[in-house]
Design a protein around this motif. Structure first.
Motif, PDB file in Angstrom:
ATOM      1  N   PRO A 123      45.569  41.145  41.055  1.00 57.61           N
ATOM      2  CA  PRO A 123      46.864  41.809  41.721  1.00 57.61           C
ATOM      3  C   PRO A 123      46.690  41.806  43.273  1.00 57.61           C
ATOM      4  O   PRO A 123      45.517  41.824  43.691  1.00 57.61           O
ATOM      5  CB  PRO A 123      46.800  43.369  41.257  1.00 57.61           C
ATOM      6  CG  PRO A 123      45.898  43.434  40.075  1.00 57.61           C
ATOM      7  CD  PRO A 123      44.852  42.377  40.210  1.00 57.61           C
ATOM      8  N   GLY A 124      47.822  41.523  43.897  1.00 61.24           N
ATOM      9  CA  GLY A 124      47.801  41.339  45.217  1.00 61.24           C
ATOM     10  C   GLY A 124      47.726  39.735  45.574  1.00 61.24           C
ATOM     11  O   GLY A 124      47.926  39.512  46.883  1.00 61.24           O
ATOM     12  N   CYS A 125      47.524  38.838  44.712  1.00 57.15           N
ATOM     13  CA  CYS A 125      47.441  37.545  45.220  1.00 57.15           C
ATOM     14  C   CYS A 125      48.814  36.842  44.699  1.00 57.15           C
ATOM     15  O   CYS A 125      49.354  36.712  43.679  1.00 57.15           O
ATOM     16  CB  CYS A 125      46.401  36.711  44.130  1.00 57.15           C
ATOM     17  SG  CYS A 125      44.765  37.123  44.679  1.00 57.15           S
TER      18      CYS A 125
ATOM     19  N   CYS B 196      41.626  35.376  46.843  1.00 58.56           N
ATOM     20  CA  CYS B 196      42.636  34.595  46.182  1.00 58.56           C
ATOM     21  C   CYS B 196      42.446  33.136  46.479  1.00 58.56           C
ATOM     22  O   CYS B 196      42.655  32.811  47.338  1.00 58.56           O
ATOM     23  CB  CYS B 196      44.173  35.017  46.882  1.00 58.56           C
ATOM     24  SG  CYS B 196      44.663  36.789  46.507  1.00 58.56           S
TER      25      CYS B 196
ATOM     26  N   HIS C  99      40.695  46.425  50.963  1.00 59.32           N
ATOM     27  CA  HIS C  99      41.795  46.381  49.431  1.00 59.32           C
ATOM     28  C   HIS C  99      42.442  44.826  49.556  1.00 59.32           C
ATOM     29  O   HIS C  99      43.004  44.452  48.612  1.00 59.32           O
ATOM     30  CB  HIS C  99      42.836  47.157  49.816  1.00 59.32           C
ATOM     31  CG  HIS C  99      42.719  48.674  49.555  1.00 59.32           C
ATOM     32  ND1 HIS C  99      42.356  49.202  48.627  1.00 59.32           N
ATOM     33  CD2 HIS C  99      42.558  49.832  50.500  1.00 59.32           C
ATOM     34  CE1 HIS C  99      41.801  50.335  48.880  1.00 59.32           C
ATOM     35  NE2 HIS C  99      42.194  50.743  49.870  1.00 59.32           N
ATOM     36  N   GLN C 100      41.632  43.854  50.451  1.00 58.95           N
ATOM     37  CA  GLN C 100      42.477  42.366  50.412  1.00 58.95           C
ATOM     38  C   GLN C 100      41.794  41.933  49.324  1.00 58.95           C
ATOM     39  O   GLN C 100      40.504  41.468  49.593  1.00 58.95           O
ATOM     40  CB  GLN C 100      42.050  41.855  51.799  1.00 58.95           C
ATOM     41  CG  GLN C 100      42.734  40.429  51.877  1.00 58.95           C
ATOM     42  CD  GLN C 100      44.231  40.537  51.569  1.00 58.95           C
ATOM     43  OE1 GLN C 100      44.890  41.257  52.339  1.00 58.95           O
ATOM     44  NE2 GLN C 100      44.786  39.259  51.294  1.00 58.95           N
TER      45      GLN C 100
ATOM     46  N   SER D 260      49.172  31.117  47.962  1.00 60.00           N
ATOM     47  CA  SER D 260      50.420  31.913  48.031  1.00 60.00           C
ATOM     48  C   SER D 260      51.396  31.304  48.604  1.00 60.00           C
ATOM     49  O   SER D 260      51.237  30.323  49.444  1.00 60.00           O
ATOM     50  CB  SER D 260      49.993  32.903  48.974  1.00 60.00           C
ATOM     51  OG  SER D 260      50.927  34.001  49.059  1.00 60.00           O
TER      52      SER D 260
ATOM     53  N   TYR E 273      52.989  36.066  44.554  1.00 55.07           N
ATOM     54  CA  TYR E 273      54.077  36.759  44.175  1.00 55.07           C
ATOM     55  C   TYR E 273      54.182  36.798  42.678  1.00 55.07           C
ATOM     56  O   TYR E 273      54.060  35.737  42.015  1.00 55.07           O
ATOM     57  CB  TYR E 273      55.433  36.274  44.836  1.00 55.07           C
ATOM     58  CG  TYR E 273      55.538  36.652  46.258  1.00 55.07           C
ATOM     59  CD1 TYR E 273      56.439  37.577  46.995  1.00 55.07           C
ATOM     60  CD2 TYR E 273      54.762  36.054  47.175  1.00 55.07           C
ATOM     61  CE1 TYR E 273      56.462  37.877  48.104  1.00 55.07           C
ATOM     62  CE2 TYR E 273      54.722  36.218  48.664  1.00 55.07           C
ATOM     63  CZ  TYR E 273      55.742  37.288  48.999  1.00 55.07           C
ATOM     64  OH  TYR E 273      56.056  37.496  50.413  1.00 55.07           O
TER      65      TYR E 273
ATOM     66  N   ARG F 214      50.746  31.872  42.058  1.00 53.78           N
ATOM     67  CA  ARG F 214      49.610  32.774  41.472  1.00 53.78           C
ATOM     68  C   ARG F 214      49.654  32.358  39.960  1.00 53.78           C
ATOM     69  O   ARG F 214      50.473  31.662  39.368  1.00 53.78           O
ATOM     70  CB  ARG F 214      49.635  34.173  41.690  1.00 53.78           C
ATOM     71  CG  ARG F 214      51.110  34.760  40.840  1.00 53.78           C
ATOM     72  CD  ARG F 214      51.135  36.307  41.071  1.00 53.78           C
ATOM     73  NE  ARG F 214      50.283  36.684  39.768  1.00 53.78           N
ATOM     74  CZ  ARG F 214      49.215  37.509  39.934  1.00 53.78           C
ATOM     75  NH1 ARG F 214      48.605  37.943  41.124  1.00 53.78           N
ATOM     76  NH2 ARG F 214      48.441  37.668  38.856  1.00 53.78           N
TER      77      ARG F 214
END
Length: 446
Positions: free
Chosen positions: A55-57, A33, A29-30, A46, A59, A49
Motif C-alpha cells: 500500500p502506498g505505491c 516501490c 512510513h514511505q 508511479s 495509485y 502499480r
C-alpha cells in the motif's frame, strides 16, 4: 551582539526540531516501490502499480494487470488494453483500447461513460484521475422519436429499432446540452484519439458517420496521468504573493492601462481567496475589509466626488439662469413703458471705454458719457456683481426711478443688462454731486 546570535541559534534549533520529526516520520512510513515490467513496457513506476505492490505505491486506479505480451487496466469495471505509455514531453498519458468490446463486430458500442474532470479531494487538493487527454468526445444518443432536419445527428441503423432510434454526434461540443433533442438521452460516449487536449495532431471529423467513429474506437484514446489542482489549499499570503508577481510583470505609463491591470489583479486575488480555504484562517477577514475600503475610496474619488461637483455646478447654473430670466422678463415689459435699453457694447461706446470716471459709490462706479446723435451728456453707473444678489435691487431701481418724472429728481434715461453685467444710464448733472453742497453747508453753519 551575543543576544541576537543566541536568538538566531535558538530559532534555527526550534525549526530543526519541528521539521525533524516530520522528516523521520515520512521516511518511516514511505514504502519501497520498485519499478517493474508489464507486457512490452519496462521500468514502470508511479503512478502505476501492481496488485502485489505494498500500500502506498502508485495509485489504485492505475493498477496494471500484466502478462508476458500485454498490459491491461480496469477503468470503471471495463478492461482496456494499454498500447502505449508516454512519460515525457508536455503531457503524460497512457493509450488504451477497449479489450472487452468486440471491435470486429459490425455494430460495436463504446462503454466509456466517465465524466470529464472526475476528481477526489486529497489534503485539500483536487486530484483528477483517469481523465481523457482529449476534450472532444463522440456521443451516442438514444431517442424515442426520429430526429429529422438536424445534420449533426448521424443515424446508427444497426442499433436502432422500430420504436428506438440511435444517433451518433461528433465534432467540438457535441456532448453539450444545447445539441440534445427533447426526445433523446445519452447512451454512451468515447473520447477522440488525440495526443493533446486541443487535438492538433488529429482533427475530429465534423458530422462523422458511424463507420468513421468505429474506426476511431479501434484506435483507442489517451488517458492522462493523475494531476492536482492546489488552489483549494492556498493561504491569503500565497494569494497576495501570486498577484504581486502577476502585477510586477506589467508596466505601463498609461493611466487607463494601469487601472485595468489593478482591476484584473484584484479580481484574481478575490477568485484565489474564494477558491481557497480562507475560512480556517483567523485573519481571513482582513483582505476583504482592506479591498472593500480601497474600492470604496476609489468609488468616492472617481465617481461620487465628480458627481457632486457636477451637481453643484448645475445648481449654480440653473440659479443664475433663473435670475437672468426674471430680469429679462421684467426688462421686456419695461422697454415698452420706461427707459431705453442699451447693449453692453453701446455702454462702452457711450463711456468711451469707461475713460472718464466721475466717482465711486456703494453699488458701483460712475462714468461720464455722451449719447450720439445730439451729444447728450449722461452719467453711467456700472453695478458691481454680487453673487448673493438675485436681481431684485436692479428691478426695483429701474421700475421705480424709470417711472418718476420730476424736476427735482434725476431722470433714468436707460439701462443695460447682459448676463451679470448691468448698468444704469442717468442724465448728467454738471454741477456735481449733491452731497458736496450738503456737507459744505454744514461747515458754513458751524
Amino acid at each position: 551582539m551575543a543576544m541576537p546570535t543566541a536568538l538566531k541559534a535558538l530559532t534555527f534549533l526550534f525549526v530543526l526540531a519541528v521539521l525533524a520529526p516530520d522528516q523521520s516520520e515520512g521516511q518511516h512510513h514511505q514504502p519501497y516501490c520498485p519499478s517493474f515490467s508489464c507486457g512490452p513496457f519496462r521500468n514502470i513506476s508511479s503512478p502505476f502499480r501492481q496488485a502485489s505492490d505494498p500500500p502506498g505505491c502508485g495509485y489504485p486506479s492505475y493498477e496494471l494487470v500484466c502478462s508476458d505480451t500485454k498490459a491491461t487496466i480496469h477503468i470503471d469495471n471495463v478492461t482496456y488494453h494499454v498500447s502505449a505509455i508516454n512519460d515525457s514531453g508536455s503531457y503524460f498519458w497512457l493509450w488504451v483500447v477497449d479489450a472487452d468490446m468486440d471491435l470486429y463486430s459490425s455494430c460495436p458500442l463504446p462503454r466509456w461513460n466517465r465524466p470529464p474532470y472526475s476528481f477526489r479531494v486529497v489534503n485539500d487538493e483536487m486530484e483528477v484521475e483517469l481523465d481523457p487527454l482529449s476534450r472532444r468526445q463522440t456521443c451516442f444518443l438514444k431517442c424515442s422519436r426520429e430526429v429529422k432536419d438536424n445534420g449533426m445527428y448521424m443515424p446508427v441503423a444497426c442499433l436502432s429499432s422500430n420504436d428506438t432510434y440511435v444517433y451518433v454526434l461528433t465534432g467540438y461540443g457535441s456532448c453539450s446540452m444545447e445539441y440534445l433533442e427533447p426526445s433523446c438521452g445519452y447512451l454512451a460516449m468515447t473520447p477522440w484519439p488525440c495526443h493533446s487536449p486541443s487535438c492538433w495532431d488529429y482533427e475530429p471529423l465534423e458530422n462523422a458517420s458511424y463507420v468513421d467513429v468505429v474506426k476511431s474506437m479501434r484506435i483507442g484514446f489517451a488517458v492522462q496521468f493523475p494531476f492536482r489542482y492546489d488552489r483549494m489549499s492556498r493561504s491569503i499570503k500565497e494569494c497576495l504573493i501570486l498577484q504581486f508577481r502577476f502585477l510586477s510583470r506589467f508596466y505601463s505609463e498609461d493611466a487607463i492601462s494601469c487601472v485595468l491591470q489593478i482591476i484584473v489583479v484584484d479580481g484574481n486575488f478575490w477568485r484565489c481567496l474564494l477558491d481557497s480555504r480562507v475560512g480556517d484562517d483567523a485573519l481571513s477577514v482582513v483582505p476583504f475589509v482592506f479591498l472593500s475600503v480601497k474600492w470604496l475610496a476609489v468609488l468616492c474619488r472617481f465617481v461620487l466626488a465628480p458627481l457632486a461637483v457636477l451637481i453643484l455646478l448645475a445648481h449654480k447654473y440653473w440659479k443664475t439662469r433663473i435670475t437672468i430670466d426674471a430680469v429679462e422678463k421684467f426688462l421686456r415689459m419695461q422697454q415698452m413703458l420706461g427707459p431705453m435699453r442699451y447693449a453692453y457694447t453701446d455702454i462702452t461706446t457711450i463711456t468711451s471705454h469707461f475713460r472718464d470716471k466721475l466717482g465711486q459709490g456703494g453699488y458701483g462706479s460712475v462714468f461720464k458719457g455722451v449719447i450720439l446723435p445730439g451729444k447728450v451728456h449722461v452719467a453711467v453707473k456700472m453695478l458691481e456683481g454680487n453673487p448673493n444678489c438675485n436681481g431684485e435691487d436692479f428691478i426695483n431701481e429701474v421700475s421705480t426711478i424709470g417711472r418718476i418724472h420730476h424736476v427735482n429728481v434725476v431722470r433714468l434715461m436707460g439701462f443695460c443688462s447682459e448676463e451679470m453685467r448691468r448698468a444704469l444710464v442717468y442724465e448728467y448733472m454738471p454741477q456735481g454731486s449733491l452731497d458736496k453742497y450738503i456737507f459744505l453747508a454744514k461747515k458754513s453753519f458751524s
